[in-house]
Motif scaffolding. Sequence first.
Motif, mmCIF file in Angstrom:
data_model
loop_
_atom_site.group_PDB
_atom_site.id
_atom_site.type_symbol
_atom_site.label_atom_id
_atom_site.label_comp_id
_atom_site.label_asym_id
_atom_site.label_seq_id
_atom_site.Cartn_x
_atom_site.Cartn_y
_atom_site.Cartn_z
ATOM 1 N N ILE A 30 64.710 46.256 -28.614
ATOM 2 C CA ILE A 30 65.751 46.422 -29.640
ATOM 3 C C ILE A 30 67.050 45.770 -29.190
ATOM 4 O O ILE A 30 67.707 45.046 -29.964
ATOM 5 C CB ILE A 30 65.965 47.920 -29.935
ATOM 6 C CG1 ILE A 30 64.715 48.524 -30.577
ATOM 7 C CG2 ILE A 30 67.176 48.112 -30.850
ATOM 8 C CD1 ILE A 30 64.776 50.027 -30.763
ATOM 9 N N LEU A 31 67.433 46.013 -27.925
ATOM 10 C CA LEU A 31 68.660 45.414 -27.402
ATOM 11 C C LEU A 31 68.560 43.892 -27.366
ATOM 12 O O LEU A 31 69.515 43.187 -27.689
ATOM 13 C CB LEU A 31 68.952 45.949 -25.996
ATOM 14 C CG LEU A 31 69.390 47.409 -25.895
ATOM 15 C CD1 LEU A 31 69.569 47.813 -24.440
ATOM 16 C CD2 LEU A 31 70.695 47.646 -26.665
ATOM 17 N N PHE A 32 67.391 43.387 -26.982
ATOM 18 C CA PHE A 32 67.192 41.940 -26.925
ATOM 19 C C PHE A 32 67.359 41.313 -28.311
ATOM 20 O O PHE A 32 68.028 40.282 -28.459
ATOM 21 C CB PHE A 32 65.804 41.625 -26.373
ATOM 22 C CG PHE A 32 65.496 40.155 -26.294
ATOM 23 C CD1 PHE A 32 65.920 39.407 -25.209
ATOM 24 C CD2 PHE A 32 64.790 39.523 -27.319
ATOM 25 C CE1 PHE A 32 65.644 38.049 -25.133
ATOM 26 C CE2 PHE A 32 64.523 38.171 -27.255
ATOM 27 C CZ PHE A 32 64.934 37.429 -26.157
ATOM 28 N N ILE A 33 66.767 41.930 -29.317
ATOM 29 C CA ILE A 33 66.875 41.402 -30.687
ATOM 30 C C ILE A 33 68.323 41.471 -31.170
ATOM 31 O O ILE A 33 68.856 40.508 -31.741
ATOM 32 C CB ILE A 33 65.944 42.185 -31.634
ATOM 33 C CG1 ILE A 33 64.478 41.951 -31.260
ATOM 34 C CG2 ILE A 33 66.191 41.783 -33.085
ATOM 35 C CD1 ILE A 33 63.499 42.796 -32.035
ATOM 36 N N LEU A 34 68.989 42.603 -30.922
ATOM 37 C CA LEU A 34 70.378 42.778 -31.352
ATOM 38 C C LEU A 34 71.298 41.760 -30.685
ATOM 39 O O LEU A 34 72.083 41.081 -31.361
ATOM 40 C CB LEU A 34 70.840 44.200 -31.026
ATOM 41 C CG LEU A 34 72.311 44.527 -31.337
ATOM 42 C CD1 LEU A 34 72.584 44.414 -32.826
ATOM 43 C CD2 LEU A 34 72.665 45.923 -30.830
ATOM 44 N N PHE A 35 71.192 41.643 -29.358
ATOM 45 C CA PHE A 35 72.052 40.715 -28.628
ATOM 46 C C PHE A 35 71.746 39.265 -29.004
ATOM 47 O O PHE A 35 72.658 38.427 -29.066
ATOM 48 C CB PHE A 35 71.882 40.907 -27.117
ATOM 49 C CG PHE A 35 72.383 42.230 -26.614
ATOM 50 C CD1 PHE A 35 73.311 42.970 -27.339
ATOM 51 C CD2 PHE A 35 71.916 42.759 -25.418
ATOM 52 C CE1 PHE A 35 73.772 44.207 -26.887
ATOM 53 C CE2 PHE A 35 72.369 43.985 -24.951
ATOM 54 C CZ PHE A 35 73.296 44.706 -25.696
ATOM 55 N N SER A 36 70.480 38.964 -29.254
ATOM 56 C CA SER A 36 70.105 37.598 -29.648
ATOM 57 C C SER A 36 70.710 37.233 -31.002
ATOM 58 O O SER A 36 71.214 36.115 -31.192
ATOM 59 C CB SER A 36 68.581 37.452 -29.700
ATOM 60 O OG SER A 36 68.009 37.656 -28.438
ATOM 61 N N ILE A 37 70.662 38.171 -31.948
ATOM 62 C CA ILE A 37 71.247 37.921 -33.278
ATOM 63 C C ILE A 37 72.747 37.702 -33.160
ATOM 64 O O ILE A 37 73.308 36.761 -33.762
ATOM 65 C CB ILE A 37 70.925 39.093 -34.227
ATOM 66 C CG1 ILE A 37 69.430 39.141 -34.537
ATOM 67 C CG2 ILE A 37 71.722 38.970 -35.527
ATOM 68 C CD1 ILE A 37 69.002 40.359 -35.331
ATOM 69 N N ILE A 38 73.423 38.566 -32.389
ATOM 70 C CA ILE A 38 74.872 38.419 -32.204
ATOM 71 C C ILE A 38 75.190 37.088 -31.538
ATOM 72 O O ILE A 38 76.138 36.389 -31.929
ATOM 73 C CB ILE A 38 75.433 39.587 -31.376
ATOM 74 C CG1 ILE A 38 75.294 40.903 -32.146
ATOM 75 C CG2 ILE A 38 76.898 39.348 -31.020
ATOM 76 C CD1 ILE A 38 75.719 42.125 -31.352
ATOM 77 N N TYR A 39 74.397 36.718 -30.548
ATOM 78 C CA TYR A 39 74.609 35.456 -29.829
ATOM 79 C C TYR A 39 74.470 34.252 -30.769
ATOM 80 O O TYR A 39 75.325 33.360 -30.787
ATOM 81 C CB TYR A 39 73.608 35.360 -28.681
ATOM 82 C CG TYR A 39 73.581 34.039 -27.971
ATOM 83 C CD1 TYR A 39 74.649 33.626 -27.183
ATOM 84 C CD2 TYR A 39 72.475 33.196 -28.077
ATOM 85 C CE1 TYR A 39 74.616 32.402 -26.522
ATOM 86 C CE2 TYR A 39 72.434 31.978 -27.425
ATOM 87 C CZ TYR A 39 73.508 31.582 -26.642
ATOM 88 O OH TYR A 39 73.474 30.370 -25.995
ATOM 89 N N ILE A 40 73.398 34.235 -31.564
ATOM 90 C CA ILE A 40 73.155 33.120 -32.489
ATOM 91 C C ILE A 40 74.264 33.042 -33.544
ATOM 92 O O ILE A 40 74.786 31.957 -33.853
ATOM 93 C CB ILE A 40 71.774 33.262 -33.152
ATOM 94 C CG1 ILE A 40 70.663 33.097 -32.106
ATOM 95 C CG2 ILE A 40 71.599 32.237 -34.270
ATOM 96 C CD1 ILE A 40 69.284 33.446 -32.615
#
Length: 322
Positions: A30-40
Amino acid sequence: MKISKVTNISGTVSEFILLGFPCQKETQVILFILFSIIYILTIMGNTSIICAVWSSQKLHTPMYILLANFSFLEICYVNSDVPQMLANMFSESKTISFTGCLLQFYFFFSMCASEGLFLSVMAFDRYLAICQPLYYPSIMTHSLCANLAVFCWVGGFLWLLTPVILISQVPFCGPNIIDHFLCDLGPLLALSCAPVPRTTLACGTISSLIIFITFLYILGSYVCVLRAVLHVPSGSGRNKAFSTCASHFTVVSLFYGSVMVMYVSPGSGNQSGRQKFVTLFYSMATPFFNPLIYSLRNKDMKKALKKLLVQLTQIFPNGHKK
């Protein structure tokens, strides 16, 4: 996760282990998906501001040129730590070399210092535009704007040279586990084999100086701007003046509100949970919100972004047909 004390032949640490966010695998996903979306979205948002300034002749002014530089800085900022953090989430070793740790520290905090300098220069630009409007075109020329931008970039990287040199001379012989997602100053110095009060004091003083000097300058600029705005006779004139500063002031509040919590006293960073959260906020949240703040509160920027979006929608369908 495999954790071990890694040393070279001389007994000094050659690698560090970044614990990141130790939690269950489902939470990690969940954290990986959240941080990836914010990063992109951060990369896309700041890139769109750069493209809007570059494509619109109306935005070729010092204010927007500085904003484009600031957006590019934000892109570099998130790339200095977020990719490593995302990669470590599913890594077994979570290791980073000693040299890589120093480089990450240097680039991350150099860009943090450059961000403070850019915010100061942008405050200076708003001060001239509001308090010295008649002299603004002759003072804030494109040449001065370019020189100020170079000063912000070079100044931030020169400012952090001394701390990174001091840290490179600190003895590390184990343990090598950093309870953080990046090579931060407090957790790094806590792993020293021997007490390093002078290094801690020197690094704390240098980081505090750049924070307080830039913050006090920005605060002084806004005091002058506020006094000038209050003397504007018409309500519409006051609203226009306030609107030109609102975005910048919001970004300043987000950045300095979080940075001052952690890095005025770097040697006291033993509350790892709070430290991670605050570092995560100003390393990911502020670059993410900055393009939203500047684009939503600025009419010229919104027009330029809409025009850019129209141009893109015209280009891609034609390319698809070909």
